[in-house]
Design an enzyme around this catalytic site. Structure first.
Site, PDB file in Angstrom:
ATOM      1  CG  LEU A 193     -48.310   8.826 -20.725  1.00  0.00           C
ATOM      2  CD1 LEU A 193     -49.305   8.719 -19.576  1.00  0.00           C
ATOM      3  CD2 LEU A 193     -48.436  10.185 -21.408  1.00  0.00           C
ATOM      4  CG  ASP A 194     -41.705  11.680 -20.486  1.00  0.00           C
ATOM      5  OD1 ASP A 194     -41.333  10.979 -21.444  1.00  0.00           O
ATOM      6  OD2 ASP A 194     -41.801  12.919 -20.531  1.00  0.00           O
ATOM      7  CE  LYS A 195     -38.702   7.700 -13.046  1.00  0.00           C
ATOM      8  NZ  LYS A 195     -37.488   7.525 -12.226  1.00  0.00           N
ATOM      9  CB  THR A 228     -45.847  12.065 -17.521  1.00  0.00           C
ATOM     10  OG1 THR A 228     -44.839  13.063 -17.703  1.00  0.00           O
ATOM     11  CG2 THR A 228     -47.181  12.605 -17.992  1.00  0.00           C
ATOM     12  NE  ARG A 259     -40.290  16.390 -18.673  1.00  0.00           N
ATOM     13  CZ  ARG A 259     -39.448  15.360 -18.552  1.00  0.00           C
ATOM     14  NH1 ARG A 259     -39.696  14.214 -19.183  1.00  0.00           N
ATOM     15  NH2 ARG A 259     -38.352  15.477 -17.837  1.00  0.00           N
TER      16      ARG A 259
END
Length: 337
Positions: free
Chosen positions: A152-154, A156, A252
Site C-alpha cells: 500500500l502507498d505510504k 494509504t 488515485r
C-alpha cells in the site's frame, strides 16, 4: 572535478533506480535540491545534495549543482543507488495484526508508514517491524521486502497479507495475479459523481514527464476499478471501490482521471487546485477539509483470499481510521447554501 564525479556516478549505474522528471512550463523558479525534496518521497535535502555531489542527478544531460534553479521544460534525471546489501534491522514498531497462523498474517497498516526500505529510508518501515515480529518470512520479494505479497502507498491505510514462506507467498501471488482476491477500499473524493455506480477501465503507465507518477494512457497495464457512491456531502463524496486489478496508484489515478481525485492526494490533484473557482464559503470549507486530511483519504477496508494451505475462504474487514471517520462526521453536520 567533473571527471571524478562522473567516475563515481558510473560505479552503480547498472543497478541504480532511475527517475525522470520533466519540469512543467509554469513551474516557479526553485533550487534544484528543494524542488526534488518536494517531488521525491522520503528523501532529505542533504540526501539530494549527496546524490548531486556524486553525479547522480543531471539536468538536460549535464551534471547538476544543488543551487541550480529549475526552469520549465528541463529534463531532470535522478539515479538512486539501491540500499547497500545488509541485513534488514529488526525494529520494535507496533503492528495491528488482526490474524496470524503458521503460514501468514494479516495486518492493518496505519497511514504514514512506508512499507519497505528505499534509498534514504532504511528504518521505521513495515518491513523493519515484520522482521522483528517474525523470524519466518518469505524471501521472494527480496531482502528488503520480507513477506510482502503486495503493498500500500505510504499514506494509504488498511489491510495487507504477509507470507511466512516462499511456498505460501507464491500461491498468494498467483491469486493476486489471477484476480481471485477481494480488495475493497473506502475513499473520500472531491465532487458529486454523476454515475453513482460505475466502472473505470483503462491502461495505466508511468508518466513520461515524471517517472514517479502514473497516468491513464493508450498503453501500459490494463486496470479496472468499480465504484459505488455511499454518501454525498458538501464538496465531497464517500465511495466504495473494488479492485479487479492491482496497478500502482490505481484508485488515485482512476478517480483523478474522471475528475474526482481523492481528497488530500497531493500527487493526483486532490489538494490545492480543489480550492480554486469556489465561492468564499465553499473555499473556506475546502480549506477546512484539507486541514483535517493532510494525506490521501484512502483506506483498504476489506481483503479476501483463499488460504493457500487450508483452502479456507478468508475475509477480513477493518474500521475506518480516525482521521477519515472524523472528516465524515464533520461533513455530515455541514451544509452549504
Amino acid at each position: 572535478m567533473n571527471d571524478r564525479r562522473e567516475e563515481e556516478s558510473n560505479q552503480f549505474d547498472s543497478e541504480d533506480n532511475v527517475y525522470e522528471i520533466t519540469v512543467s512550463e509554469n513551474e516557479h523558479r526553485e533550487r534544484l535540491d528543494q524542488f526534488l525534496v518536494n517531488r521525491l518521497e522520503k528523501i532529505s535535502r542533504a540526501q539530494v545534495q549527496k546524490l548531486i555531489k556524486h553525479g547522480k542527478i543531471t539536468v538536460d544531460d549535464e551534471i547538476a549543482k544543488p543551487s541550480h534553479l529549475v526552469a520549465g521544460g528541463e529534463q531532470i534525471v535522478i539515479r538512486i543507488p539501491p540500499p547497500k546489501p545488509t541485513d534488514l534491522r529488526p525494529e520494535a514498531i507496533p503492528l495491528e495484526i488482526i490474524y496470524e497462523d503458521k503460514s501468514l498474517l494479516v495486518l492493518n497498516k496505519q497511514a504514514g508508514m512506508v512499507v519497505h526500505p528505499a534509498y534514504g529510508n532504511l528504518s521505521g518501515t513495515l518491513a523493519n517491524a515484520l522482521v522483528h515480529h517474525s523470524k519466518n518470512l518469505s524471501t521472494l520479494s527480496g531482502e528488503f521486502r520480507p513477506g510482502l505479497v503486495h503493498r500500500l502507498d505510504k499514506d494509504t491505510s488498511g489491510l495487507l497479507v504477509v507470507a511466512k514462506s516462499d511456498y505460501v507467498h507464491g500461491l498468494l501471488s498467483q491469486q493476486f495475479a489471477e484476480h481471485r482476491t477481494t480488495r475493497e477500499y473506502r475513499a473520500l473524493v472531491w465532487g458529486k459523481l454523476s454515475d453513482k455506480n460505475s466502472r473505470i477501465e483503462s491502461f495505466i503507465s508511468r508518466s513520461v514527464k515524471d517517472r514517479t507518477q502514473m497516468v491513464v494512457s493508450e498503453q501500459g497495464k490494463w486496470a479496472i476499478t468499480n465504484y459505488t457512491v455511499i454518501e454525498e456531502f458538501p464538496l465531497v463524496s464517500y465511495v466504495k471501490l473494488k479492485l479487479e486489478t492491482g496497478r500502482t496508484h490505481q484508485i488515485r489515478v482512476h478517480m483523478s482521471s474522471i475528475g474526482h481525485p481523492v481528497v488530500g492526494d497531493q500527487v493526483y490533484g486532490g489538494r490545492r487546485k480543489q480550492t480554486i473557482n469556489l465561492n468564499q464559503q465553499a473555499q473556506q470549507l475546502a480549506k477546512q477539509i484539507l486541514e483535517m486530511m493532510p494525506r490521501q483519504a484512502l483506506h483498504a477496508k476489506t481483503l479476501g483470499f483463499t488460504h493457500p494451505i487450508s483452502q479456507q475462504q478468508m475475509i477480513f474487514n477493518s474500521e475506518l481510521p480516525a482521521d477519515m471517520q472524523s472528516l465524515i462526521d464533520f461533513l455530515s453536520q455541514t451544509t452549504l447554501p
